[in-house]
Design a protein around this motif. Structure first.
Motif, PDB file in Angstrom:
ATOM      1  N   GLN A  33       0.821  -1.204   0.000  1.00  0.00           N
ATOM      2  CA  GLN A  33       0.000   0.000   0.000  1.00  0.00           C
ATOM      3  C   GLN A  33       0.856   1.255   0.000  1.00  0.00           C
ATOM      4  N   THR A  34       0.409   2.222  -0.795  1.00  0.00           N
ATOM      5  CA  THR A  34       1.129   3.486  -0.871  1.00  0.00           C
ATOM      6  C   THR A  34       0.736   4.408   0.287  1.00  0.00           C
ATOM      7  N   TYR A  35      -0.343   4.093   0.938  1.00  0.00           N
ATOM      8  CA  TYR A  35      -0.755   4.897   2.093  1.00  0.00           C
ATOM      9  C   TYR A  35       0.266   4.686   3.204  1.00  0.00           C
ATOM     10  N   PRO A  36       0.626   5.714   3.934  1.00  0.00           N
ATOM     11  CA  PRO A  36       1.662   5.560   4.972  1.00  0.00           C
ATOM     12  C   PRO A  36       1.322   4.432   5.934  1.00  0.00           C
ATOM     13  N   HIS A  37       2.219   3.503   6.056  1.00  0.00           N
ATOM     14  CA  HIS A  37       1.938   2.327   6.864  1.00  0.00           C
ATOM     15  C   HIS A  37       1.787   2.658   8.340  1.00  0.00           C
ATOM     16  N   GLN A  38       2.408   3.751   8.751  1.00  0.00           N
ATOM     17  CA  GLN A  38       2.269   4.159  10.154  1.00  0.00           C
ATOM     18  C   GLN A  38       0.844   4.587  10.455  1.00  0.00           C
ATOM     19  N   SER A  39       0.105   4.872   9.423  1.00  0.00           N
ATOM     20  CA  SER A  39      -1.291   5.276   9.610  1.00  0.00           C
ATOM     21  C   SER A  39      -2.250   4.140   9.293  1.00  0.00           C
ATOM     22  N   ILE A  40      -1.718   2.931   9.278  1.00  0.00           N
ATOM     23  CA  ILE A  40      -2.572   1.761   9.018  1.00  0.00           C
ATOM     24  C   ILE A  40      -2.418   0.789  10.168  1.00  0.00           C
ATOM     25  N   GLU A  41      -3.532   0.341  10.678  1.00  0.00           N
ATOM     26  CA  GLU A  41      -3.497  -0.787  11.602  1.00  0.00           C
ATOM     27  C   GLU A  41      -4.315  -1.918  10.982  1.00  0.00           C
ATOM     28  N   VAL A  42      -3.799  -3.104  11.175  1.00  0.00           N
ATOM     29  CA  VAL A  42      -4.456  -4.280  10.583  1.00  0.00           C
ATOM     30  C   VAL A  42      -4.958  -5.161  11.720  1.00  0.00           C
ATOM     31  N   ILE A  43      -6.218  -5.468  11.669  1.00  0.00           N
ATOM     32  CA  ILE A  43      -6.823  -6.288  12.730  1.00  0.00           C
ATOM     33  C   ILE A  43      -7.390  -7.532  12.077  1.00  0.00           C
ATOM     34  N   ILE A  44      -6.799  -8.655  12.438  1.00  0.00           N
ATOM     35  CA  ILE A  44      -7.311  -9.924  11.904  1.00  0.00           C
ATOM     36  C   ILE A  44      -8.118 -10.588  13.007  1.00  0.00           C
ATOM     37  N   VAL A  45      -9.339 -10.950  12.688  1.00  0.00           N
ATOM     38  CA  VAL A  45     -10.188 -11.639  13.658  1.00  0.00           C
ATOM     39  C   VAL A  45     -10.324 -13.077  13.175  1.00  0.00           C
ATOM     40  N   ASP A  46      -9.687 -13.952  13.864  1.00  0.00           N
ATOM     41  CA  ASP A  46      -9.714 -15.340  13.443  1.00  0.00           C
ATOM     42  C   ASP A  46     -10.869 -16.062  14.101  1.00  0.00           C
ATOM     43  N   ASN A  47     -11.650 -16.689  13.287  1.00  0.00           N
ATOM     44  CA  ASN A  47     -12.905 -17.298  13.734  1.00  0.00           C
ATOM     45  C   ASN A  47     -12.730 -18.773  14.097  1.00  0.00           C
TER      46      ASN A  47
END
Lengths: 383, 581
Positions: free
Chosen positions: B79-93
């Motif tokens: 992603q070209t969007y600043p990675h510091q401004s991205i949080e990734v939340i994975i919800v494993d079912n």
């Protein structure tokens, strides 16, 4: 007859498959086979058992009644036909599989009967109402065809039948499907889910009460109206006899109804009228079509007035038609007994897809044998 | 003959031709509207101010996604969007495979620049090279053991800290500028509450994974990709063309008329403040909630995304479409999974439309209520009914006096018309798509001949979805696809027939004697296996494989009891990478 036996033999297999798929909850196969198979079997049975003839006769009867009501002088004939007097001659419109709506009605019943929702009672109500409404739509379709043909001419039969009438019928049937199947399905499921329930194999999706109340009245009124009006009109009209008369008569009886004179004329014309397939004609086309044999003016001068005057009281009517489909163009005579409405003879082309030239200034080209001309004259002089 | 054929075709073929023609005409109308009022390319050039880079949360629900999760996360790293401004939340079912482990590995690698053999890790996609970078603000894994996608999504949304929350599937591969463009849409339109992205099916070779589900790299750092099979290619390209009309055209048209009814679960976005201010399913109504503050997706239907979207429409929230924020979706590459997917979609559609049936022909909802909603039902349900029956009846019209020649020719004409409409649908998309998609259209143009077959099959899948919605419990798992079911049916029918035949045989032979009530019935009279036992041993029941659609399994989970609403006890204590509140 063998087709009937084949259909009867197919029924147990069909039932076995339906029960099997239903038992194993294979809904797609159940529904598709159920609805399609039902439609096919019922339609074939209706045809082979000649129930369709009764339906067609009723439709002719109703179409005739409504036509009369809107000042179209149609007349019901036997064998599912409607005679429509035109400016120059007449047109016979026949109701066959395309206009009887047997297939469409069977399809409607199949689609509702095998739909895996709604109670049996609701399905029966929908089927009865659906059949009645489809019947009414079909009658209106035929009125459209009759009206267009009468007012615009025979040239518009194709447009009236295959396009306008068909489109009208299609749209109305889709609207019917919406109100009978789609809307109740959506509302039924919605009502179920909004109460916090889940669909399970043990539950049955039903229409909400409000929808039942709204549609129930309509579903009761339509078949009552159709049935009641049919019964009333039968009681008060003689035309139904004409519509039904001859339905059960076999071809041989119809053949016997031809008078001796009819037969003489047929024989005479067959002997004396050349066919385009005759070598004499095919080899001498130029001569044949030459003005010396016949011209537009000669037709207008000799035949057209005679034809125009042969309405009403005349016993025989000769129409001359020009086929436009076949190559070379075929010519033939077309005789009809005006009293019985029966075609006495037409030929030599067996299945002309003809175009009746209905306009006064249209060209009438015909083969007129000298012998036949003499017959015309003789008939006129007698009268 | 020609006249007969024409009459026959128009008269009887109308039942099949008109629904097909309506599709084509509707697509044409949509394209014309889009050309006049649609999103212009200049939107794509919108630049965010450097101080307008809000925190973005990307929520990804997973279930047994070891084949997809690594690739999904790798694409996020482009992603070209600043990675510091991205949080990734994975919800494993409650995955039973290595999904959690793979995510944990990514969490561990987050502070490290991705490299392989000293080379920068890269992806080649659509002819371009994209380096992978880490350093996301955080990557968090929430293990939610109870299998319920709606609840998993709600947990993810609740935990999301970002101003803009993206929700994607594991099969989605976001284009490198997808996040950037999506944020741009929200920044340009402060009233926008939610938005669905442009989901495009890609048939590009999938990432080649090792036995641990991680990418395999070339020595130069490029991720290796595997070739697709013929079947995968066929399914992928047909789905690409199908999505072209439904997504690229359909969503944009709906967006123009404020009538989007599905925010795609594969790629959609929300403004967090809109979510916080709007709770769609208060606990006192259905009791399905995990937390009274997290009340968005519901599991009352199998398409929670459509349900949520209509809830938002119901509340008059603004739902948009981001044509220039693209996600490439991995296609469903087996008929069985495709069947399950389409059945679920149609089932979900009918359930959700049922729940919101008050919208139908309701002037309060404007174009959406008066036109879009009923039109969708008309096209998907009502017109499907005559098409269903007349497609089967058509060949049998020979029994009603029509010549086999005419019926055959008419049938061919109908097929030709179908193909022509499909080509037409493909071609009219061409002017409004971007260059990349145009290239793909050119590459798949010949599939215009084949997609009719695909659509024909999928049509019956959809009908199946409607019917199953009426009589079966909701479930994401459809046991077996059509081929397996046909085999199973054939075996069942064989067994059934033989059962009946053997009973009849016994009856005839007089072996059906009533048991003596004084004696206890003996289970077997002799040790010789019976005819049926031999039959069953020779034809064991098929091993019906659970079908995990979109990597997420569901069961007929009962709703939570109201007294468990405060906090779901099934949330695992271990929430990796996530700062506890």
């Amino acid at each position: 007859m063998w087709q009937l036996y084949l259909v009867l033999a197919a029924i147990p297999i069909y039932l076995f498959l339906i029960i099997f798929f239903r038992k194993h909850r294979e809904w797609l196969l159940y529904y598709v086979l159920g609805a399609f198979g039902f439609t096919l079997i019922v339609t074939l049975l209706v045809r082979y058992l000649e129930v369709e003839n009764i339906l067609v006769a009723i439709e002719v009867f109703h179409t005739n009644l409504v036509s009369q009501f809107i000042n179209i002088p149609a007349q019901a004939l036997s064998a599912g036909r409607l005679r429509l007097p035109m400016v120059h001659g007449m047109t016979i419109l026949g109701i066959g599989i395309e206009c009887s709506a047997v297939l469409e009605m069977s399809a409607l019943v199949g689609l509702i009967a095998f739909y895996p929702a709604f109670s049996l009672y609701r399905k029966i109500m929908k089927i009865i109402a659906g059949l009645a409404i489809t019947y009414v739509i079909n009658i209106i379709r035929m009125i459209i065809i009759v009206a267009m043909t009468y007012h615009l001419g025979n040239n518009y039969v194709f447009i009236a039948h295959a396009i306008v009438g068909r489109l009208f019928f299609f749209v109305c049937i889709i609207v019917l499907y919406w109100y009978l199947i789609t809307e109740p399905t959506i509302k039924g499921i919605g009502s179920f889910l909004s109460q916090g329930q889940k669909v399970t194999p043990q539950t049955l999706v039903k229409e909400p009460l409000g929808l039942i109340a709204r549609s129930g009245i309509f579903m009761l009124i339509t078949p009552a109206l159709v049935g009641g009006l049919t019964a009333l009109s039968f009681m008060h009209s003689d035309q139904w006899r004409t519509a039904f008369q001859g339905q059960i008569l076999p071809e041989s009886v119809l053949e016997e109804q031809k008078t001796v004179e009819d037969k003489q004329i047929i024989e005479e014309v067959q002997k004396t009228t050349p066919s385009p397939a005759d070598p004499e004609i095919s080899q001498n086309k130029a001569t044949f079509l030459s003005p010396e044999v016949l011209t537009d003016d000669s037709i207008k001068a000799e035949l057209l007035p005679a034809l125009l005057s042969w309405e009403g009281d005349r016993e025989w009517k000769c129409q001359v038609r020009l086929t436009v489909e076949e190559k070379p163009k075929a010519y033939y005579y077309y005789w009809r007994n005006l009293k019985t409405g029966q075609e006495i003879w037409k030929g030599p082309v067996k299945e002309p897809q003809d175009k009746i030239l209905g306009q006064p200034d249209d060209l009438w080209r015909c083969l007129v044998s000298p012998r036949l001309k003499a017959l015309y004259k003789a008939k006129e002089n007698e009268q | 003959m020609n006249n007969n054929l024409l009459i026959f075709l128009i008269f009887w073929g109308a039942w099949i031709l008109i629904p097909i023609a309506v599709d084509g005409v509707y697509a044409l109308i949509q394209v014309i509207v889009i050309l006049i009022r649609g999103q212009k390319p200049k939107l794509q050039a919108y630049r965010l101010a450097t101080d307008k880079m809000p925190l973005v949360s990307i929520v990804i629900p997973t279930y047994n996604e070891e084949q997809n999760v690594d690739e999904c996360l790798n694409f996020l790293k482009t992603q070209t969007y600043p990675h510091q401004s991205i949080e990734v939340i994975i919800v494993d079912n409650g995955s039973s495979d290595r999904t959690s482990q793979i995510v944990q590995e990514h969490i561990a690698e987050n502070r490290v620049h991705p490299s392989y053999n000293g080379q920068e890790q890269k992806i080649q996609h659509n002819g371009q090279t994209y380096p992978l970078t880490n350093h996301f603000r955080k990557i968090a894994l929430i293990n939610y053991q109870r299998q319920n996608k709606a609840h998993a999504l709600n947990i993810g949304l609740e935990q999301a800290q970002g101003e803009i929350v993206l929700n994607i599937d594991c099969r989605s591969r976001l284009a490198p500028d997808a996040v950037y463009n999506m944020v741009a849409y929200f920044e340009r339109d402060p009233e926008l509450d939610s938005c669905t992205g442009n989901v495009e099916i890609t048939w590009r070779p999938a990432q080649l994974n090792d036995q641990n589900g991680r990418a395999v790299f070339f020595d130069d750092g490029f991720i290796q990709q595997r070739d697709t099979t013929l079947k995968e290619d066929f399914l992928a390209k047909c789905q690409f063309l199908e999505y072209l009309t439904s997504f690229r055209i359909g969503r944009e048209f709906q967006s123009i008329h404020k009538s989007i009814y599905t925010l795609s679960g594969a790629f959609s976005a929300f403004r967090k403040s809109s979510l916080q201010n709007n709770h769609f399913y208060p606990k006192d109504q259905n009791g399905y909630l995990e937390n009274k503050n997290a009340a968005w997706y519901s599991d009352r239907t199998v398409t929670e995304d459509t349900d949520l979207t209509l809830s938002m429409q119901n509340k008059r929230l603004k739902v948009g479409y981001a044509a220039y924020s693209k996600a490439y979706l991995k296609p469903v590459i087996s008929w069985q999974h495709l069947y399950a997917q389409r059945v679920r979609w149609r089932r979900g559609q009918i359930e959700v439309f049922g729940l919101y049936s008050k919208i139908i022909k309701n002037r309060e909802y404007g174009f959406f209520g008066m036109i879009m909603f009923p039109l969708t039902l008309l096209l998907d349900h009502t017109l499907a009914l005559p098409r269903l029956i007349w497609t089967a009846l058509f060949p049998f019209l020979v029994l009603f006096g029509y010549s086999p020649t005419i019926v055959s020719i008419a049938f061919l004409v109908i097929c030709g018309f179908n193909i022509a409409v499909d080509f037409f649908n493909i071609m009219i998309c061409y002017p409004i798509v971007d260059q990349e998609t145009k290239k793909k259209i050119r590459a798949t143009l010949h599939y215009g001949f084949l997609i009719s077959i695909f659509r024909f099959i999928v049509f019956y899948f959809r009908i199946s979805g409607f019917l199953i919605a009426l009589r079966e419990s909701p479930s994401w798992t459809i046991t077996g696809g059509p081929v397996q079911r046909t085999k199973r049916i054939t075996q069942k029918m064989q067994t059934w027939t033989q059962n009946i035949a053997s009973k009849v045989y016994r009856l005839i032979q007089g072996r059906n004697n009533p048991p003596n009530p004084a004696q206890a019935p003996s289970p077997k009279k002799n040790n010789t296996p019976s005819f049926l036992e031999k039959l069953h041993s020779a034809n064991p029941a098929p091993n019906i494989e659970q079908n995990h659609v979109d990597g997420l399994a569901r069961n007929n989970s009962a709703p939570l009891a109201p007294n468990n609403l405060a906090r779901d006890n099934h949330i695992n204590d271990r929430i990796d990478g996530l700062n506890h509140k």
